[in-house]
Design a protein around this motif. Sequence first.
Motif, PDB file in Angstrom:
ATOM      1  N   GLY A   2      -0.066 -15.271   3.911  1.00  0.00           N
ATOM      2  CA  GLY A   2      -1.008 -14.196   4.159  1.00  0.00           C
ATOM      3  C   GLY A   2      -0.371 -12.840   3.920  1.00  0.00           C
ATOM      4  O   GLY A   2       0.623 -12.715   3.219  1.00  0.00           O
ATOM      5  N   LEU A   3      -0.967 -11.829   4.511  1.00  0.00           N
ATOM      6  CA  LEU A   3      -0.430 -10.476   4.386  1.00  0.00           C
ATOM      7  C   LEU A   3       0.825 -10.325   5.235  1.00  0.00           C
ATOM      8  O   LEU A   3       0.908 -10.860   6.335  1.00  0.00           O
ATOM      9  N   THR A   4       1.758  -9.560   4.724  1.00  0.00           N
ATOM     10  CA  THR A   4       2.970  -9.279   5.482  1.00  0.00           C
ATOM     11  C   THR A   4       2.664  -8.238   6.555  1.00  0.00           C
ATOM     12  O   THR A   4       1.654  -7.534   6.494  1.00  0.00           O
ATOM     13  N   THR A   5       3.553  -8.118   7.499  1.00  0.00           N
ATOM     14  CA  THR A   5       3.402  -7.114   8.550  1.00  0.00           C
ATOM     15  C   THR A   5       3.340  -5.713   7.947  1.00  0.00           C
ATOM     16  O   THR A   5       2.545  -4.875   8.371  1.00  0.00           O
ATOM     17  N   ALA A   6       4.167  -5.466   6.949  1.00  0.00           N
ATOM     18  CA  ALA A   6       4.177  -4.151   6.289  1.00  0.00           C
ATOM     19  C   ALA A   6       2.828  -3.879   5.608  1.00  0.00           C
ATOM     20  O   ALA A   6       2.302  -2.767   5.689  1.00  0.00           O
ATOM     21  N   ALA A   7       2.266  -4.878   4.943  1.00  0.00           N
ATOM     22  CA  ALA A   7       0.978  -4.694   4.261  1.00  0.00           C
ATOM     23  C   ALA A   7      -0.133  -4.417   5.268  1.00  0.00           C
ATOM     24  O   ALA A   7      -0.996  -3.568   5.036  1.00  0.00           O
ATOM     25  N   ILE A   8      -0.109  -5.108   6.384  1.00  0.00           N
ATOM     26  CA  ILE A   8      -1.123  -4.891   7.427  1.00  0.00           C
ATOM     27  C   ILE A   8      -1.014  -3.475   7.978  1.00  0.00           C
ATOM     28  O   ILE A   8      -2.019  -2.790   8.165  1.00  0.00           O
ATOM     29  N   LYS A   9       0.203  -3.002   8.192  1.00  0.00           N
ATOM     30  CA  LYS A   9       0.414  -1.645   8.706  1.00  0.00           C
ATOM     31  C   LYS A   9      -0.091  -0.599   7.715  1.00  0.00           C
ATOM     32  O   LYS A   9      -0.792   0.339   8.089  1.00  0.00           O
ATOM     33  N   VAL A  10       0.245  -0.774   6.438  1.00  0.00           N
ATOM     34  CA  VAL A  10      -0.171   0.178   5.406  1.00  0.00           C
ATOM     35  C   VAL A  10      -1.688   0.185   5.241  1.00  0.00           C
ATOM     36  O   VAL A  10      -2.280   1.206   4.915  1.00  0.00           O
ATOM     37  N   ALA A  11      -2.345  -0.959   5.489  1.00  0.00           N
ATOM     38  CA  ALA A  11      -3.795  -1.065   5.316  1.00  0.00           C
ATOM     39  C   ALA A  11      -4.567  -0.238   6.344  1.00  0.00           C
ATOM     40  O   ALA A  11      -5.771  -0.041   6.200  1.00  0.00           O
ATOM     41  N   SER A  12      -3.911   0.252   7.366  1.00  0.00           N
ATOM     42  CA  SER A  12      -4.512   1.137   8.377  1.00  0.00           C
ATOM     43  C   SER A  12      -5.813   0.593   8.962  1.00  0.00           C
ATOM     44  O   SER A  12      -6.820   1.284   9.052  1.00  0.00           O
ATOM     45  N   GLY A  13      -5.808  -0.681   9.322  1.00  0.00           N
ATOM     46  CA  GLY A  13      -6.980  -1.277   9.955  1.00  0.00           C
ATOM     47  C   GLY A  13      -7.876  -2.064   9.013  1.00  0.00           C
ATOM     48  O   GLY A  13      -8.683  -2.883   9.454  1.00  0.00           O
ATOM     49  N   ALA A  14      -7.774  -1.839   7.723  1.00  0.00           N
ATOM     50  CA  ALA A  14      -8.646  -2.536   6.771  1.00  0.00           C
ATOM     51  C   ALA A  14      -8.337  -4.026   6.705  1.00  0.00           C
ATOM     52  O   ALA A  14      -9.222  -4.829   6.412  1.00  0.00           O
ATOM     53  N   TYR A  20     -10.421 -11.143   2.508  1.00  0.00           N
ATOM     54  CA  TYR A  20      -9.579 -11.392   1.345  1.00  0.00           C
ATOM     55  C   TYR A  20      -9.211 -12.864   1.331  1.00  0.00           C
ATOM     56  O   TYR A  20      -9.303 -13.555   2.345  1.00  0.00           O
ATOM     57  N   ILE A  21      -8.839 -13.349   0.169  1.00  0.00           N
ATOM     58  CA  ILE A  21      -8.366 -14.723   0.054  1.00  0.00           C
ATOM     59  C   ILE A  21      -7.033 -14.717  -0.689  1.00  0.00           C
ATOM     60  O   ILE A  21      -6.765 -13.840  -1.495  1.00  0.00           O
ATOM     61  N   VAL A  22      -6.221 -15.695  -0.398  1.00  0.00           N
ATOM     62  CA  VAL A  22      -4.953 -15.876  -1.086  1.00  0.00           C
ATOM     63  C   VAL A  22      -5.147 -17.037  -2.057  1.00  0.00           C
ATOM     64  O   VAL A  22      -5.664 -18.087  -1.684  1.00  0.00           O
ATOM     65  N   VAL A  23      -4.779 -16.830  -3.319  1.00  0.00           N
ATOM     66  CA  VAL A  23      -4.917 -17.890  -4.319  1.00  0.00           C
ATOM     67  C   VAL A  23      -3.546 -18.264  -4.860  1.00  0.00           C
ATOM     68  O   VAL A  23      -2.637 -17.437  -4.890  1.00  0.00           O
ATOM     69  N   THR A  24      -3.415 -19.507  -5.273  1.00  0.00           N
ATOM     70  CA  THR A  24      -2.137 -19.960  -5.821  1.00  0.00           C
ATOM     71  C   THR A  24      -2.151 -19.981  -7.344  1.00  0.00           C
ATOM     72  O   THR A  24      -1.105 -19.952  -7.967  1.00  0.00           O
ATOM     73  N   ASN A  25      -3.342 -20.024  -7.945  1.00  0.00           N
ATOM     74  CA  ASN A  25      -3.445 -20.076  -9.399  1.00  0.00           C
ATOM     75  C   ASN A  25      -4.512 -19.087  -9.843  1.00  0.00           C
ATOM     76  O   ASN A  25      -5.711 -19.369  -9.754  1.00  0.00           O
TER      77      ASN A  25
END
Length: 115
Positions: A2-14, A20-25
């Motif tokens: 999923g999203l990293t802690t840093a990405a969640i922080k930068v997203a400012s609540g979004a 969102y979905i995570v895809v492998t291919n």
Amino acid sequence: MGLTTAAIKVASGAAESVPYIVVTNLARTMRDLKDRNIWLTGTDDSAEQTIYEAKLDGAIGLVMGAEGEGLRRLTRDSCDHLVSIPMMGSVASLNVSVASGVCLFEARRRRLGGR
């Protein structure tokens, strides 16, 4: 993954409110979206049509490239059409988060009737 802690922080609540979905291919996912009649609009600085000229109604998926590198060739070729974001002055390009914001804002603005 999923999203990293840093990405969640930068997203400012979004990150908590925007799905969102995570895809492998990515190639398979793009084919699946096209099979569901979702038009894929890729961003490319050499595209002849700008985001402001493009058809953005209906079901669309925005495909953004890596910062500094853009879309990979096969990913670009899998898009239904390509758009650019016009640059002004000495700015040559935008980072992917800003470019995503510009494209999402323009698509949303059009859906609200140009407001």
